[in-house]
Motif scaffolding. Sequence first.
Motif, PDB file in Angstrom:
ATOM      1  N   ALA A 279       0.818  -1.219   0.000  1.00 42.51           N
ATOM      2  CA  ALA A 279       0.000   0.000   0.000  1.00 42.51           C
ATOM      3  C   ALA A 279       0.848   1.263   0.000  1.00 42.51           C
ATOM      4  N   GLY A 280       2.177   1.117   0.014  1.00 46.79           N
ATOM      5  CA  GLY A 280       3.064   2.275  -0.066  1.00 46.79           C
ATOM      6  C   GLY A 280       3.588   2.803   1.249  1.00 46.79           C
ATOM      7  N   VAL A 281       3.338   2.109   2.354  1.00 46.53           N
ATOM      8  CA  VAL A 281       3.863   2.539   3.651  1.00 46.53           C
ATOM      9  C   VAL A 281       5.369   2.277   3.662  1.00 46.53           C
ATOM     10  N   PRO A 282       6.205   3.274   4.024  1.00 40.88           N
ATOM     11  CA  PRO A 282       7.651   3.103   3.925  1.00 40.88           C
ATOM     12  C   PRO A 282       8.290   2.302   5.052  1.00 40.88           C
ATOM     13  N   ALA A 283       7.602   2.146   6.191  1.00 37.00           N
ATOM     14  CA  ALA A 283       8.203   1.433   7.316  1.00 37.00           C
ATOM     15  C   ALA A 283       7.116   0.800   8.173  1.00 37.00           C
ATOM     16  N   VAL A 284       7.436  -0.376   8.690  1.00 34.12           N
ATOM     17  CA  VAL A 284       6.518  -1.093   9.570  1.00 34.12           C
ATOM     18  C   VAL A 284       7.300  -1.561  10.785  1.00 34.12           C
ATOM     19  N   VAL A 285       6.772  -1.270  11.972  1.00 38.24           N
ATOM     20  CA  VAL A 285       7.340  -1.797  13.214  1.00 38.24           C
ATOM     21  C   VAL A 285       6.441  -2.946  13.644  1.00 38.24           C
ATOM     22  N   SER A 286       7.041  -4.087  13.896  1.00 38.37           N
ATOM     23  CA  SER A 286       6.272  -5.229  14.363  1.00 38.37           C
ATOM     24  C   SER A 286       6.991  -5.856  15.548  1.00 38.37           C
ATOM     25  N   SER A 287       6.321  -6.779  16.195  1.00 39.59           N
ATOM     26  CA  SER A 287       6.967  -7.466  17.315  1.00 39.59           C
ATOM     27  C   SER A 287       7.065  -8.953  16.993  1.00 39.59           C
ATOM     28  N   LEU A 288       8.122  -9.554  17.473  1.00 36.74           N
ATOM     29  CA  LEU A 288       8.356 -10.971  17.237  1.00 36.74           C
ATOM     30  C   LEU A 288       7.593 -11.840  18.224  1.00 36.74           C
ATOM     31  N   TRP A 289       7.147 -11.240  19.313  1.00 33.78           N
ATOM     32  CA  TRP A 289       6.381 -11.956  20.327  1.00 33.78           C
ATOM     33  C   TRP A 289       5.459 -10.968  21.027  1.00 33.78           C
ATOM     34  N   PRO A 290       4.464 -11.460  21.780  1.00 31.13           N
ATOM     35  CA  PRO A 290       3.584 -10.542  22.509  1.00 31.13           C
ATOM     36  C   PRO A 290       4.400  -9.671  23.472  1.00 31.13           C
ATOM     37  N   VAL A 291       4.054  -8.392  23.548  1.00 27.08           N
ATOM     38  CA  VAL A 291       4.778  -7.458  24.416  1.00 27.08           C
ATOM     39  C   VAL A 291       3.819  -6.842  25.431  1.00 27.08           C
ATOM     40  N   ASP A 292       4.390  -6.318  26.512  1.00 29.23           N
ATOM     41  CA  ASP A 292       3.602  -5.679  27.558  1.00 29.23           C
ATOM     42  C   ASP A 292       2.964  -4.395  27.044  1.00 29.23           C
ATOM     43  N   ASP A 293       1.892  -3.995  27.682  1.00 29.61           N
ATOM     44  CA  ASP A 293       1.201  -2.758  27.320  1.00 29.61           C
ATOM     45  C   ASP A 293       1.825  -1.523  27.943  1.00 29.61           C
ATOM     46  N   ASP A 294       2.756  -1.690  28.862  1.00 28.95           N
ATOM     47  CA  ASP A 294       3.309  -0.549  29.607  1.00 28.95           C
ATOM     48  C   ASP A 294       4.636  -0.054  29.037  1.00 28.95           C
TER      49      ASP A 294
ATOM     50  N   GLY B  15      12.070   1.632   6.527  1.00 34.51           N
ATOM     51  CA  GLY B  15      12.296   2.735   7.447  1.00 34.51           C
ATOM     52  C   GLY B  15      13.663   3.346   7.463  1.00 34.51           C
ATOM     53  N   LEU B  16      14.516   2.996   6.547  1.00 34.50           N
ATOM     54  CA  LEU B  16      15.852   3.582   6.512  1.00 34.50           C
ATOM     55  C   LEU B  16      15.891   4.733   5.521  1.00 34.50           C
ATOM     56  N   THR B  17      16.515   5.811   5.924  1.00 35.51           N
ATOM     57  CA  THR B  17      16.699   6.945   5.034  1.00 35.51           C
ATOM     58  C   THR B  17      18.005   6.714   4.278  1.00 35.51           C
ATOM     59  N   PRO B  18      17.970   6.737   2.937  1.00 34.86           N
ATOM     60  CA  PRO B  18      19.206   6.507   2.179  1.00 34.86           C
ATOM     61  C   PRO B  18      20.272   7.554   2.511  1.00 34.86           C
ATOM     62  N   ALA B  19      21.521   7.104   2.535  1.00 33.80           N
ATOM     63  CA  ALA B  19      22.635   8.012   2.776  1.00 33.80           C
ATOM     64  C   ALA B  19      22.747   8.999   1.620  1.00 33.80           C
ATOM     65  N   ARG B  20      23.067  10.222   1.955  1.00 33.24           N
ATOM     66  CA  ARG B  20      23.237  11.254   0.924  1.00 33.24           C
ATOM     67  C   ARG B  20      24.701  11.316   0.500  1.00 33.24           C
ATOM     68  N   GLY B  21      24.901  11.409  -0.814  1.00 39.19           N
ATOM     69  CA  GLY B  21      26.195  11.393  -1.438  1.00 39.19           C
ATOM     70  C   GLY B  21      27.207  12.222  -0.840  1.00 39.19           C
TER      71      GLY B  21
ATOM     72  N   GLU C  29      10.585  14.516  14.770  1.00 40.23           N
ATOM     73  CA  GLU C  29      11.788  15.331  14.567  1.00 40.23           C
ATOM     74  C   GLU C  29      12.403  15.125  13.187  1.00 40.23           C
ATOM     75  N   GLY C  30      11.881  14.158  12.444  1.00 37.43           N
ATOM     76  CA  GLY C  30      12.375  13.933  11.091  1.00 37.43           C
ATOM     77  C   GLY C  30      13.399  12.824  10.964  1.00 37.43           C
ATOM     78  N   ARG C  31      13.612  12.072  12.025  1.00 36.57           N
ATOM     79  CA  ARG C  31      14.554  10.946  11.947  1.00 36.57           C
ATOM     80  C   ARG C  31      13.889   9.779  11.235  1.00 36.57           C
ATOM     81  N   ASP C  32      14.707   8.863  10.719  1.00 35.90           N
ATOM     82  CA  ASP C  32      14.121   7.693  10.072  1.00 35.90           C
ATOM     83  C   ASP C  32      13.558   6.743  11.127  1.00 35.90           C
ATOM     84  N   ALA C  33      12.654   5.887  10.688  1.00 30.33           N
ATOM     85  CA  ALA C  33      11.927   5.018  11.607  1.00 30.33           C
ATOM     86  C   ALA C  33      12.837   4.025  12.323  1.00 30.33           C
ATOM     87  N   ALA C  34      13.860   3.534  11.664  1.00 30.48           N
ATOM     88  CA  ALA C  34      14.774   2.589  12.304  1.00 30.48           C
ATOM     89  C   ALA C  34      15.513   3.266  13.462  1.00 30.48           C
TER      90      ALA C  34
END
Length: 92
Positions: free
Chosen positions: A21-36, A86-92, A50-55
């Motif tokens: 669908a064009g989403v540039p980054a996805v955060v997922s979990s490998l196992w169930p995590v706490d809600d806190d 989620g990675l921003t390509p390095a600039r030349g 702040e404009g940082r990349d998702a990674a």
Amino acid sequence: MAGTFVDGEGALSLGRQFFAAGVPAVVSSLWPVDDDLQTLMTTFHRTLIEGRDAARALRMGQRALLRERGADTPVRVWGGFMMLGGLTPARG
């Protein structure tokens, strides 16, 4: 194992549909995590704003949680998150 298994690809996850669908980054979990995990999530989102990349934002959130709870915090609490894309390509 969750997801449909495709020869040569492995298990397909929900994240694949977000990429299609064009989403540039996805955060997922490998196992169930706490809600806190407020510190991890608020730091993650503030870093994205702040404009940082998702990674980098995920890493900053994990480090903030470790600072708050201590270095002996079990990996199962903070280490199950995975960044796809989620990675921003390095600039030349």
